[in-house]
Design an enzyme around this catalytic site. Structure first.
Site, short mmCIF file in Angstrom:
data_model
loop_
_atom_site.label_atom_id
_atom_site.label_comp_id
_atom_site.label_asym_id
_atom_site.label_seq_id
_atom_site.Cartn_x
_atom_site.Cartn_y
_atom_site.Cartn_z
N LYS A 182 40.08 -0.69 -131.83
CA LYS A 182 39.58 0.50 -132.73
C LYS A 182 40.50 2.10 -132.26
O LYS A 182 40.59 2.19 -131.28
CB LYS A 182 38.06 0.28 -131.70
CG LYS A 182 36.90 1.31 -132.08
CD LYS A 182 36.58 2.55 -131.86
CE LYS A 182 37.00 3.53 -130.39
NZ LYS A 182 36.97 4.61 -131.04
N GLU A 258 46.76 2.43 -120.10
CA GLU A 258 47.92 3.20 -119.90
C GLU A 258 47.45 4.82 -120.10
O GLU A 258 47.06 5.03 -121.03
CB GLU A 258 49.27 2.95 -120.41
CG GLU A 258 49.93 3.53 -120.68
CD GLU A 258 50.53 5.38 -121.63
OE1 GLU A 258 50.32 6.23 -120.94
OE2 GLU A 258 50.87 4.80 -122.15
N CYS A 291 52.69 10.94 -123.22
CA CYS A 291 51.87 10.89 -122.37
C CYS A 291 53.14 10.65 -120.90
O CYS A 291 52.83 11.20 -119.61
CB CYS A 291 51.27 9.75 -121.60
SG CYS A 291 51.79 7.96 -122.22
N GLU A 392 46.78 17.23 -117.36
CA GLU A 392 47.93 16.89 -118.19
C GLU A 392 47.55 17.77 -118.94
O GLU A 392 46.06 17.82 -119.70
CB GLU A 392 47.04 15.50 -118.23
CG GLU A 392 48.50 15.14 -119.62
CD GLU A 392 48.29 13.09 -119.64
OE1 GLU A 392 48.52 12.90 -119.75
OE2 GLU A 392 46.93 12.97 -120.22
#
Length: 488
Positions: A182, A258, A291, A392
């Site tokens: 997905k 993750e 990331c 972030e």
């Protein structure tokens, strides 16, 4: 720029449109214009995919036939190489990748990563003889068998979609799981092409399914809640990862996640070519949408002025070397969407309100085109408790933080909810290694060495996730351990 073909579903061995022929528009980051249509799957479509994956795992020999799995994956690999130009078009038009990023992680890195997983497949241990022992008065011969978990659902992000799709899908399939992919609504084509080529490669029905949709949450929520799904692997934000973990608890899903990062690049006072090392730390690759990108630069206070001067010059030199979709040497283009552009610009505004000094950048760049361009940005005079140092941003924004000594650098690097990656530069290898061991992250590169690769486990500590992807360890995440004992 041309448009991409319509992205279709791949369910139970069939390429098809969504129920009711529903589609959604995908906007290209370079132009801000529609670049393709994608199948907008319903709950009914997803239910069919889950049922197909469950049936393929429970009633066929996919889980036990390692030769078949390797043959199918190898044929898929060959077809992906043969369709590299299509993959390049997807990465440019849908992901917004610059050509220099395509030559690395966006396309070629994904293909070489697939090669690495195939090469690692023979190293996976499927059975272990644990010998004979007596327990509770019974002497037994023990065998530990590693077998696939079952139906695996892969929920993937938009930043490097082909690379992450390959990591999750290929690892799961090689392990013997059946897989439902997905993708993020922003990048459906990077998943749909895997379904198309798997169909061409002759995959058995149901072992691999691709379901795209406009709603960023509905289809993923179905996968997380459905008891027929045994495992969820997710790459994305920490907030969404926590929600998946919470929702998956009701059916005790196997999870590996993750998640976010705010990685630190520690440059010590004895680093060779100090100014050059500092200058190379600017955040520009794929507009900072990674990331593991080091977005906190830690420099010694004793050389702070020198570091700032090097950065100022580096950003001035880079100012004309980004945002061209045709330049093979450029690594920076737009961010993925207007929503992401607004988010990044919001953090830039926040940084100025927090008292950080804007050294370079800080603005949208509509002169680059009709898409979503934010210029490379650098904040100095940053303290580690500022939100721009802790949260972030996922854009081309670097924050620079001074430290007093080695212990202070370690403290600042570890003073983060994240722990994904990091870097250390020093002329003293032993000193650098001491710091690398003390930093709580899943990978640390010393003096420019690359600690991330498809043959290595990748993942983080703390809020950067649970479990590992890539490498032999990434395949083993999809395995369960079973003990079989017989009388000795």
């Amino acid at each position: 720029m041309t448009k991409l073909p319509e992205a279709k579903l791949y369910i139970d061995g069939k390429l098809r449109r969504a129920a009711g022929d529903r589609t959604f528009e995908v906007v290209g980051p370079w132009t801000g214009e529609i670049t393709t249509l994608a199948a907008d799957a319903s709950a009914e479509d997803m239910n069919e995919a889950i049922a197909a994956a469950r049936r393929a795992f429970d009633t066929t020999d996919w889980a036990s036939n390692r030769d078949l799995r390797l043959q199918c994956v190898t044929r898929l690999r060959d077809l992906l190489y043969a369709n590299r130009e299509r993959l390049v078009d997807i990465a440019r038009l849908e992901v917004g990748a610059a050509m220099g990023a395509i030559f690395s992680v966006q396309v070629d890195g994904a293909l070489s990563g697939l090669d690495a997983l195939i090469e690692l497949f023979p190293t996976v241990t499927w059975e272990e003889d644990r010998g004979t022992a007596e327990a509770y008065g019974v002497r037994s011969q023990r065998l530990v068998v590693h077998e696939p978990v079952g139906v695996a659902a892969a929920i993937t992000p938009w930043n490097v979609p082909l690379y992450i799709n390959v990591a999750k899908v290929i690892s799961g399939l090689l392990a013997g799981c059946t897989v439902i992919l997905k993708p993020a609504p922003d990048t459906p084509s990077a998943a749909a092409i895997l379904g198309e080529l798997a169909h061409e490669a002759g995959f058995p029905p149901g072992v691999f399914n691709v379901v795209t949709g406009a709603d960023p949450a509905m289809l993923g929520e179905m996968l997380t809640l459905d008891p027929r799904v045994d495992l969820i692997t997710f790459t994305g934000s920490t907030a969404v990862g926590k929600r998946i973990m919470e929702k998956g608890a009701s059916t005790l899903k196997r999870l590996f996640l993750e998640l976010g990062g705010k990685s630190a690049n520690i440059i010590l006072d004895d680093a060779p070519n100090f100014a050059q090392t500092v200058a190379s730390s600017i955040v520009c690759f794929h507009a900072g949408q990674g990331c593991a990108i080091a977005t906190r630069l830690l420099v010694p206070r004793s050389r702070y002025a020198e570091a700032i001067a090097a950065l100022e010059q580096a950003y001035q030199s880079f100012s004309d070397h980004w945002g061209d979709p045709e330049a093979p040497s450029q690594v920076m283009g737009p961010v993925i969407s207007k929503k992401q552009m607004d988010r990044v610009l919001g953090y830039i505004e926040l940084g100025q309100k927090e008292g950080a000094r804007l050294l370079a950048g800080g603005h949208a760049r509509p002169d680059k085109g009709g898409g979503f361009f934010v210029e490379p940005t650098c904040f100095v005079d940053v303290s580690n408790d500022m939100r721009i140092a802790q949260e972030e941003i996922f854009g081309p924004v670097l924050v620079v933080i001074p430290f007093e000594d080695d212990d202070d650098a370690i403290r600042i690097a570890n003073q983060s909810e994240y722990g994904l990656a990091g870097h250390v530069a020093s002329g003293d290898k032993a000193r650098a290694l001491r710091i690398a061991r003390a930093v709580r992250t899943g990978s640390v590169g010393v003096n420019g060495a690359m600690a991330v690769g498809p043959d290595l486990p990748f993942g983080g500590f703390k809020s950067s996730g649970v479990g590992r992807e890539w490498g032999r360890e990434g395949i083993e995440e999809y395995l369960e351990s079973k003990v079989i004992a017989v009388p000795a």
